[in-house]
Design a protein around this motif. Structure first.
Motif, PDB file in Angstrom:
ATOM      1  N   ILE A 139      -5.427  -0.912   4.278  1.00 36.98           N
ATOM      2  CA  ILE A 139      -4.614  -2.086   4.618  1.00 36.98           C
ATOM      3  C   ILE A 139      -5.479  -3.155   5.274  1.00 36.98           C
ATOM      4  O   ILE A 139      -5.357  -4.354   4.964  1.00 36.98           O
ATOM      5  N   ARG A 157       0.367   4.925  -1.794  1.00 34.15           N
ATOM      6  CA  ARG A 157      -0.265   5.880  -0.880  1.00 34.15           C
ATOM      7  C   ARG A 157      -0.405   7.276  -1.497  1.00 34.15           C
ATOM      8  O   ARG A 157      -1.451   7.915  -1.385  1.00 34.15           O
ATOM      9  N   GLY A 175      -7.273   1.888  -2.341  1.00 33.94           N
ATOM     10  CA  GLY A 175      -5.982   1.517  -1.767  1.00 33.94           C
ATOM     11  C   GLY A 175      -5.883   0.034  -1.471  1.00 33.94           C
ATOM     12  O   GLY A 175      -4.833  -0.592  -1.700  1.00 33.94           O
ATOM     13  N   TYR A 219       0.828  -1.206   0.000  1.00 36.12           N
ATOM     14  CA  TYR A 219       0.000   0.000   0.000  1.00 36.12           C
ATOM     15  C   TYR A 219       0.868   1.264   0.000  1.00 36.12           C
ATOM     16  O   TYR A 219       0.522   2.255  -0.663  1.00 36.12           O
ATOM     17  N   ASP A 233      -5.689   5.258   5.252  1.00 30.52           N
ATOM     18  CA  ASP A 233      -4.559   4.358   5.022  1.00 30.52           C
ATOM     19  C   ASP A 233      -4.742   3.046   5.775  1.00 30.52           C
ATOM     20  O   ASP A 233      -4.576   1.958   5.202  1.00 30.52           O
ATOM     21  N   ALA A 264      -3.195  -2.532  -3.129  1.00 23.11           N
ATOM     22  CA  ALA A 264      -2.294  -3.302  -2.265  1.00 23.11           C
ATOM     23  C   ALA A 264      -2.364  -4.792  -2.561  1.00 23.11           C
ATOM     24  O   ALA A 264      -1.368  -5.512  -2.427  1.00 23.11           O
TER      25      ALA A 264
END
Length: 403
Positions: free
Chosen positions: A366, A19, A106, A15, A362, A110
């Protein structure tokens, strides 16, 4: 349930390489808010980012110009990440949809390089009109979620903490427009020959106000008259936009019947005709899948966001509830550190563009990726989710059917 530390570290590293563009996109959405079914630039920004990362894009799917589906991988387990990006009129992103979009995008980025090893097909579904319009129900009706085994997204809140997703839910909501049609007349010369449609609307609002003392905990009601006319004309038309909410579908249906009776009272009392039309799909209560919820809780704790107990019932509604009734789903509510105020306010819109807001995004990205990875890596979990998806996919009456 615990998350494999090495796997979580790998996702965090993956990730991190994305970012910057994910945060840039989330900031761009916040700075350029678009309302329901008008999210053309948001659609393009999200779709372009995924296409550049190697996803196969279908734009304007299901006869909705601002919906999309991006696909990567060809595995036997089909996971969907839902992306929201509509904003509120005048307020902007007071529900944090820019962060919701960033978290799902995101997570997809990832996971991109692990899909083959995990035997996963990953779909990223752009879902317009969550605030008003029920975009996800329209996508359900048009087959977009067929074959999906699990669907996920994460929603920011101003509650400032991280909550146990298990046991949390949201309210059902339905919205309608009531139109009264009377007969116009001169307010001074021949008022007795008129049928005052506004009087019918007033009677209905009084009846609905008296109904409130009999409403159960968790039920909500709102009537908003759309007033027009001038003083020297008996109004021949009056309109009320309305909604009601409840924690379960039976309680929702009970309240709907009572509210419609109040509307009918206005017509009976005045002689006006009444027409009630459904203005958007019904939003159903949210079902958090226990297996997905446990994996999310574990990931968030390992990312340094300890759980603070269950948030329980959110006094809000989401069309992700409709998805959750048909696909095993995860829709956690998680707080922005230091935030305050309430959803759908300018204060929270500011938090959705704060450093703490982007830190939450963020971590949510994840954690969403970790949930899919952990389910896919465990044969028993894969089997459970596939079985649940098959059970939920059994034919049921569509939530968008008019009542």
């Amino acid at each position: 349930m615990t998350v494999d530390d090495a796997a979580l570290t790998a996702l965090t590293t993956a990730y991190a390489s994305h970012r910057a563009p994910v945060r840039a996109l989330a900031r761009a959405l916040h700075a350029d808010p678009e309302t329901a079914f008008e999210e053309h630039r948001a659609h393009d920004r999200c779709a372009d980012l995924l296409e550049q990362a190697g996803f196969t894009l279908e734009r304007g799917i299901a006869e909705l110009p601002t919906a999309f589906r991006a696909t990567a991988g060809s595995g036997s387990l089909v996971a969907a990440l839902c992306v929201e990006y509509d904003a509120l009129p005048e307020i902007g992103h007071g529900c944090g949809h820019n962060l919701i979009a960033g978290a799902s995008l995101g997570a997809a980025l990832a996971l991109r390089e692990q899909l083959a090893a995990l035997d996963v097909t990953l779909q990223v579904i752009g879902t317009p009109a969550e605030e008003h319009g029920g975009g996800k129900q329209l996508l359900l009706d048009r087959g977009v979620f067929e074959g999906v085994h699990l669907a996920l997204m994460a929603h920011p809140t101003p509650h400032t903490d991280t909550y146990d997703v298990l046991g949390s839910t949201s309210q059902a909501v339905g919205r309608w427009r009531a139109t009264y049609t009377g007969r116009g007349a001169h307010a001074a010369a021949n008022p007795t020959e008129g049928i005052n449609a506004n009087d019918a609307a007033v009677v209905a609002q009084v009846a609905a106000g008296l109904l409130r003392q009999r409403m159960h905990d968790g039920q909500r009601l709102a009537l908003v008259p759309q007033q027009s006319g001038i003083t020297n004309i008996i109004p021949e038309t009056a309109i009320i936009d309305l909604e009601c909410r409840a924690l379960t579908m039976p309680a929702f249906e009970e309240l709907r019947r009572q509210v419609f009776a109040c509307l009918e009272a206005g017509a009976v009392a005045t002689g006006a005709a009444l027409e009630i039309t459904t203005t958007e799909p019904i939003y159903e209560p949210l079902l958090q899948d226990a297996l997905l919820g446990a994996a999310w809780n574990a990931a968030m704790q390992q990312l340094g966001r300890p759980l603070e107990g269950s948030l329980g019932i959110m006094a809000a509604s989401t069309d992700m509830g409709n998805v959750s009734q048909r696909v095993p789903s995860l829709h956690p509510f998680v707080g922005i550190t230091g935030a305050g105020g309430a959803l759908h306010t300018r204060e929270f819109a500011a938090h959705a563009d704060s450093e703490e807001g982007y830190r939450l995004m963020d971590d949510a990205a994840i954690a969403l990726a970790a949930v899919i990875r952990d389910i896919a890596a465990e044969p028993a979990s894969r089997a459970v989710l596939r079985d649940r998806a098959a059970q939920l996919a059994e034919p049921v009456q569509g939530a968008s059917a008019p009542l």
